[in-house]
Structure formats: structure tokens, C-alpha cells
Write a protein that holds these residues in place. Structure first.
Motif, PDB file in Angstrom:
ATOM      1  N   LYS A 110       0.839  -1.209   0.000  1.00 30.65           N
ATOM      2  CA  LYS A 110       0.000   0.000   0.000  1.00 30.65           C
ATOM      3  C   LYS A 110       0.867   1.249   0.000  1.00 30.65           C
ATOM      4  O   LYS A 110       0.599   2.196  -0.728  1.00 30.65           O
ATOM      5  CB  LYS A 110      -0.936  -0.014   1.206  1.00 30.65           C
ATOM      6  N   LEU A 111       1.916   1.229   0.778  1.00 27.35           N
ATOM      7  CA  LEU A 111       2.817   2.377   0.850  1.00 27.35           C
ATOM      8  C   LEU A 111       3.553   2.578  -0.474  1.00 27.35           C
ATOM      9  O   LEU A 111       3.718   3.702  -0.938  1.00 27.35           O
ATOM     10  CB  LEU A 111       3.830   2.170   1.983  1.00 27.35           C
ATOM     11  N   ASP A 114       0.270   3.158  -3.131  1.00 26.77           N
ATOM     12  CA  ASP A 114      -0.856   4.005  -2.738  1.00 26.77           C
ATOM     13  C   ASP A 114      -2.172   3.500  -3.349  1.00 26.77           C
ATOM     14  O   ASP A 114      -2.953   4.273  -3.883  1.00 26.77           O
ATOM     15  CB  ASP A 114      -0.595   5.467  -3.125  1.00 26.77           C
ATOM     16  N   ASP A 162       2.143   3.127   7.857  1.00 23.88           N
ATOM     17  CA  ASP A 162       3.247   3.797   7.161  1.00 23.88           C
ATOM     18  C   ASP A 162       4.605   3.209   7.540  1.00 23.88           C
ATOM     19  O   ASP A 162       5.619   3.624   6.994  1.00 23.88           O
ATOM     20  CB  ASP A 162       3.258   5.294   7.484  1.00 23.88           C
TER      21      ASP A 162
END
Length: 190
Positions: A110-111, A114, A162
Motif C-alpha cells: 500500500k505504501l 498508494d 506507514d
């Protein structure tokens, strides 16, 4: 156990060609051995790709050995990996480290991209670690993992998605400890 290899990994190596009577036997055998060595190197590279091991990884030989053992020797298989013998959708034995690893894997993708959790779970289901799991099931498992008491405690201490590197470190640190599993279960009972 899986040996769902495709393409060149499914095809046997071409045997060494025998030289004709008019050919220099030593030269033909030398050339054939070089060809065989080159063909093997190509297939080893494809095997590394199949098991998602970086070709530049200095420990690639060890990782490949364990991936092959895990995949082909039932008595040494990783008990946390879903076996092909289980029906798809069968509940997996998800312990605290495996849940933390899932959080780390989802957070990392995901990081990096995005994208949505759903999209990330779709991609993860294509990897060896999550093979055989439906994307919707993996997304549900991710949501459950985030609700587990130990993960909530880490989040309350400030650990967010994150920081996939920290989730990974916790997953590795607690992979061999039963105390965290007990702690997590004691929170569930309250």
C-alpha cells in the motif's frame, strides 16, 4: 505440496548431443556442456522468480533450498502455509506472527503503490505466501489481524501502516515465541 511450474520450468533440459563421427568429440562435448550449464542457469533464474526470491539476494541459494523443501517435502513443510490438500477457503492457522506479517505485507504494498487494501490483497493472493487464498478472504483476514489485541496495542503505541518495516520486525521477533500468542488470547477472553 505444489509443483505448479509453467513454461520452461515444466520442460526437461535438452539432453547432451552425441557428436557425429566426423566431428571433434571433445569440442562437441565441451560446447554441449556449456549449453547445458547456460540452460540450467536460465532455469534457476526462472525458479527464483517463481518463488519470488531476488536474483541479487546473497542468500538466494538458502532461500531457494527452503522454498523447494517447503514445497515438495510434506514432513518439512511450513505449518503456517496453506496446503493444497485443504479445500480452498478452509480456515488457516493464523497465529500472531502470521497476522503481523500480513499487516506488514499489505502495508508495504500500500505504501509503495498508494492503492486500496482490496487491490493490494488481489496482488498478494498471486504470491507464493498467500497462494490459494481468495482476495476477499485475505482482506477479511487483514481486517481481523488489525483488530487482534496485540496489533491494537501496537497501534495505540503509535505504529501505523506507514511503517511496514516495523510490522515486519515484530512478525519476525515473535515468530518463535508462544508468550505473545498467550498474551493475545488472554486479551480476547476479557
Amino acid at each position: 505440496m505444489s509443483n505448479n511450474y509453467a513454461g520452461p520450468l515444466k520442460e526437461p533440459l535438452t539432453p547432451v548431443r552425441r557428436p557425429a563421427l566426423t566431428e571433434d568429440a571433445d569440442a562437441v562435448f565441451q560446447a554441449e556442456l556449456e549449453r547445458l550449464k547456460s540452460d540450467r542457469a536460465v532455469k534457476i533464474g526462472l525458479l527464483l522468480d517463481h518463488y519470488e526470491i531476488a536474483r541479487s539476494d546473497p542468500l538466494w541459494e538458502r532461500k531457494l533450498l527452503w522454498a523447494l523443501i517447503d514445497n515438495h517435502v510434506p514432513g518439512l513443510a511450513d505449518p503456517h502455509r496453506q496446503d493444497e490438500g485443504k479445500p480452498v477457503g478452509a480456515p488457516l492457522d493464523w497465529n500472531v506472527p502470521r497476522n503481523l506479517q500480513l499487516i506488514a505485507d499489505v502495508a508495504r504494498l500500500k505504501l509503495d503503490s498508494d492503492r486500496s487494501i482490496k487491490s493490494v490483497c488481489d496482488d498478494l493472493c498471486q504470491t507464493v505466501a498467500y497462494a490459494g487464498i481468495k482476495p476477499a478472504s485475505l482482506q477479511n483476514r487483514f481486517n481481523e489481524a488489525r483488530k487482534m489485541p496485540f496489533a491494537q496495542m501496537l497501534e495505540q503505541l503509535g505504529l501505523t501502516l506507514d511503517r511496514p518495516d516495523l510490522w515486519q520486525q515484530f512478525a519476525e521477533a515473535y515468530s518463535e515465541t508462544h508468550e505473545v500468542e498467550s498474551l493475545n488470547n488472554s486479551f480476547k477472553r476479557k
